[in-house]
Write a protein that holds these residues in place. Structure first.
Motif, short mmCIF file in Angstrom:
data_model
loop_
_atom_site.label_atom_id
_atom_site.label_comp_id
_atom_site.label_asym_id
_atom_site.label_seq_id
_atom_site.Cartn_x
_atom_site.Cartn_y
_atom_site.Cartn_z
N HIS A 1 0.88 -1.49 0.18
CA HIS A 1 0.34 -0.30 -0.17
C HIS A 1 1.24 1.38 0.03
O HIS A 1 2.15 1.12 0.64
CB HIS A 1 -0.64 0.33 1.46
CG HIS A 1 -2.09 0.67 0.97
ND1 HIS A 1 -1.95 2.37 1.02
CD2 HIS A 1 -3.52 0.47 0.07
CE1 HIS A 1 -3.24 2.86 0.92
NE2 HIS A 1 -3.63 1.90 1.00
N PRO A 2 0.89 2.32 -0.74
CA PRO A 2 1.05 3.35 -0.79
C PRO A 2 1.55 4.11 0.66
O PRO A 2 2.40 5.18 0.50
CB PRO A 2 0.97 4.49 -2.08
CG PRO A 2 -0.58 3.63 -2.29
CD PRO A 2 -0.32 2.30 -1.24
N TRP A 3 -0.10 3.70 1.54
CA TRP A 3 -0.12 4.61 2.83
C TRP A 3 0.36 3.85 4.19
O TRP A 3 0.29 4.86 4.79
CB TRP A 3 -0.96 5.61 2.62
CG TRP A 3 -1.78 5.60 1.43
CD1 TRP A 3 -0.47 6.78 0.63
CD2 TRP A 3 -2.98 6.74 1.26
NE1 TRP A 3 -2.26 7.57 -0.46
CE2 TRP A 3 -2.80 7.53 0.24
CE3 TRP A 3 -4.85 6.61 1.87
CZ2 TRP A 3 -4.19 7.92 -0.79
CZ3 TRP A 3 -6.04 6.81 1.13
CH2 TRP A 3 -5.48 7.74 -0.45
N ARG A 4 1.24 2.66 3.18
CA ARG A 4 1.27 1.86 4.40
C ARG A 4 1.86 2.91 5.88
O ARG A 4 2.35 2.21 6.72
CB ARG A 4 2.54 0.68 4.14
CG ARG A 4 4.10 1.07 3.10
CD ARG A 4 4.35 -0.58 3.20
NE ARG A 4 3.91 -0.98 4.42
CZ ARG A 4 5.27 -2.63 4.02
NH1 ARG A 4 5.42 -3.07 2.60
NH2 ARG A 4 5.39 -3.02 5.06
N GLU A 5 3.45 4.05 5.89
CA GLU A 5 4.13 4.46 6.63
C GLU A 5 2.74 5.09 7.90
O GLU A 5 3.97 5.62 8.32
CB GLU A 5 4.61 5.07 5.77
CG GLU A 5 4.49 6.04 5.41
CD GLU A 5 4.54 6.21 3.39
OE1 GLU A 5 4.42 7.35 3.09
OE2 GLU A 5 3.94 4.77 3.21
N TRP A 6 1.74 5.34 6.98
CA TRP A 6 0.52 6.62 7.89
C TRP A 6 0.51 5.02 8.83
O TRP A 6 -0.60 5.71 9.57
CB TRP A 6 -0.25 7.23 7.24
CG TRP A 6 0.49 7.91 6.21
CD1 TRP A 6 1.88 8.44 6.08
CD2 TRP A 6 -0.11 8.47 5.55
NE1 TRP A 6 2.06 9.38 5.53
CE2 TRP A 6 0.69 9.55 4.82
CE3 TRP A 6 -1.50 8.57 4.37
CZ2 TRP A 6 0.51 10.49 3.51
CZ3 TRP A 6 -1.23 8.78 3.26
CH2 TRP A 6 -0.71 10.62 2.52
N ALA A 7 -0.22 4.15 9.05
CA ALA A 7 -0.94 2.93 9.60
C ALA A 7 0.09 3.08 10.90
O ALA A 7 1.16 3.01 11.12
CB ALA A 7 -0.86 1.67 8.89
N GLY A 8 -0.92 3.43 12.15
CA GLY A 8 -0.82 3.64 13.41
C GLY A 8 0.22 4.87 13.31
O GLY A 8 0.63 4.62 14.93
N ALA A 9 0.90 5.62 12.38
CA ALA A 9 1.16 7.12 12.87
C ALA A 9 0.77 7.88 13.63
O ALA A 9 -0.61 7.95 13.39
CB ALA A 9 1.77 7.42 11.46
N ALA A 10 1.60 8.66 14.54
CA ALA A 10 0.84 9.89 15.29
C ALA A 10 0.64 11.02 13.92
O ALA A 10 0.69 10.77 13.41
CB ALA A 10 2.13 10.22 15.89
#
Length: 348
Positions: free
Chosen positions: A255-264
């Motif tokens: 997913h192109p937004w995977r680094e946002w999962a669970g991020a602050a």
């Protein structure tokens, strides 16, 4: 007083005004001070100290004026800059007040002196407002009006480049009715084909979808989060849970937004980010494999995102996600805000 949405400008005995994209506010100017109140009765003075002083200086004593707080830049109205003002630190607010000063645009009057004007016809209130603020100086303005529907239709197109939200039509004979949708608003409407990259559950639980997260590819091939669509019936929300279930399998792997999962939640670009408007709502999101495309209706862009939630129109199985790019969107020509105030400002 509020407005109801319509598809086109009504004809007849109306006053037409630009619809400003800012914070609705009512100003109470007393003998020696001024009080600035939001539409939901919250005080706004501390967030706009420079405007407080200007209103105190430029408004006559003992009047109540309805209008809009805006921040104008070289690119037009900047709603993001307004949101930044809602900060708990007074030092931060003072800094922003100097860097991006606000303005107040008056468009109605509720009282002047000892006279209550709320039951007076709109045309009479407008005449009183012009008499009161005919020579007012920036950063306080008197909104332009016209009685010519053709002029108002032209405004709908020309003024968008300055960041205006559409046109308001007010019945000339109408009284001021707090909380009632007694005005008519006509907003810009366009369509776009967007990637459906995820969703949020409805507040009722995990048996219904609350909103779909939309994306568009930029020139570098990055999928940017552009907004949400949430205009579904409850039956459709429940159906979407089942319909989207297969797309959840292994969705986070590439997913192109995977680094946002669970991020602050620090960036407004994140699908799950909090904002000063979310009031602690659960904005966690569920990723979907990048396979689905939908067509939505939107009014206008604010930067690279939809200014308001888009309206879902239909699925587009004939479209590939990679074809959902920013370059499909109509680009509006910038328009100088100063020129708006010379367009029909005396009720032409």
């Amino acid at each position: 007083m509020l407005a109801k949405l319509a598809d086109e400008l009504p004809a007849g005995a109306y006053l037409y005004e630009p619809k400003w994209d800012g914070f609705r506010a009512i100003v109470f100017r007393g003998q020696d001070d001024v009080y600035l109140q939001s539409r939901d009765s919250r005080p706004l003075d501390r967030y706009f100290p420079e405007l407080h002083d200007a209103l105190l200086k430029r408004l006559p004593r003992n009047c109540v004026v309805d209008g809009e707080i805006v921040i104008a830049t070289e690119r037009g109205l900047d709603f993001d800059a307004l949101q930044l003002r809602l900060h708990p630190a007074a030092s931060r607010v003072q800094k922003l007040a100097k860097e991006t000063p606000s303005s107040f645009i008056a468009f109605d009057i509720l009282a002047v002196g000892a006279r209550d004007l709320m039951n007076a016809p709109q045309a009479e209130r407008r005449a009183a407002l012009e008499k009161l603020l005919g020579d007012v100086k920036p950063p306080v303005y008197l909104t332009p009006i016209t009685r010519d529907r053709d002029v108002a239709v032209d405004w709908l197109t020309r003024f968008e480049g300055a960041g205006l939200d559409g046109v308001i039509a007010k019945p000339e004979s109408g009284a001021y009715l707090p909380g009632k949708r007694a005005m008519i608003k006509i907003k810009h409407a366009r369509t776009a084909e967007c990637v459906v990259a995820g969703f949020r559950y409805h507040k009722s639980g995990k048996d219904a979808v609350g909103s779909l997260l939309l994306g568009l590819y930029d020139d570098s091939g990055t999928l940017q989060h552009v907004g949400v669509t949430s205009s579904f019936t409850m039956a459709m929300r429940r159906k979407l849970v089942e319909e989207l279930a297969p797309l959840r399998k292994n969705a986070m792997d590439d997913h192109p937004w995977r680094e946002w999962a669970g991020a602050a939640a620090e960036s407004s670009r994140m699908p799950g980010s909090q904002s000063r408007w979310s009031a602690g709502k659960d904005l966690s999101w569920e990723p979907l494999r990048i396979e689905r495309v939908c067509e939505v209706k939107y009014d206008h862009m604010q930067g690279n995102r939809f200014r308001h939630a888009a309206i879902f129109l239909r699925w587009r199985p004939d479209k590939q996600p990679r074809d959902c790019r920013y370059d499909q969107l109509e680009v509006t020509t910038p328009y100088e805000l100063e020129r708006i105030f010379s367009s029909g400002s005396s009720g032409s």
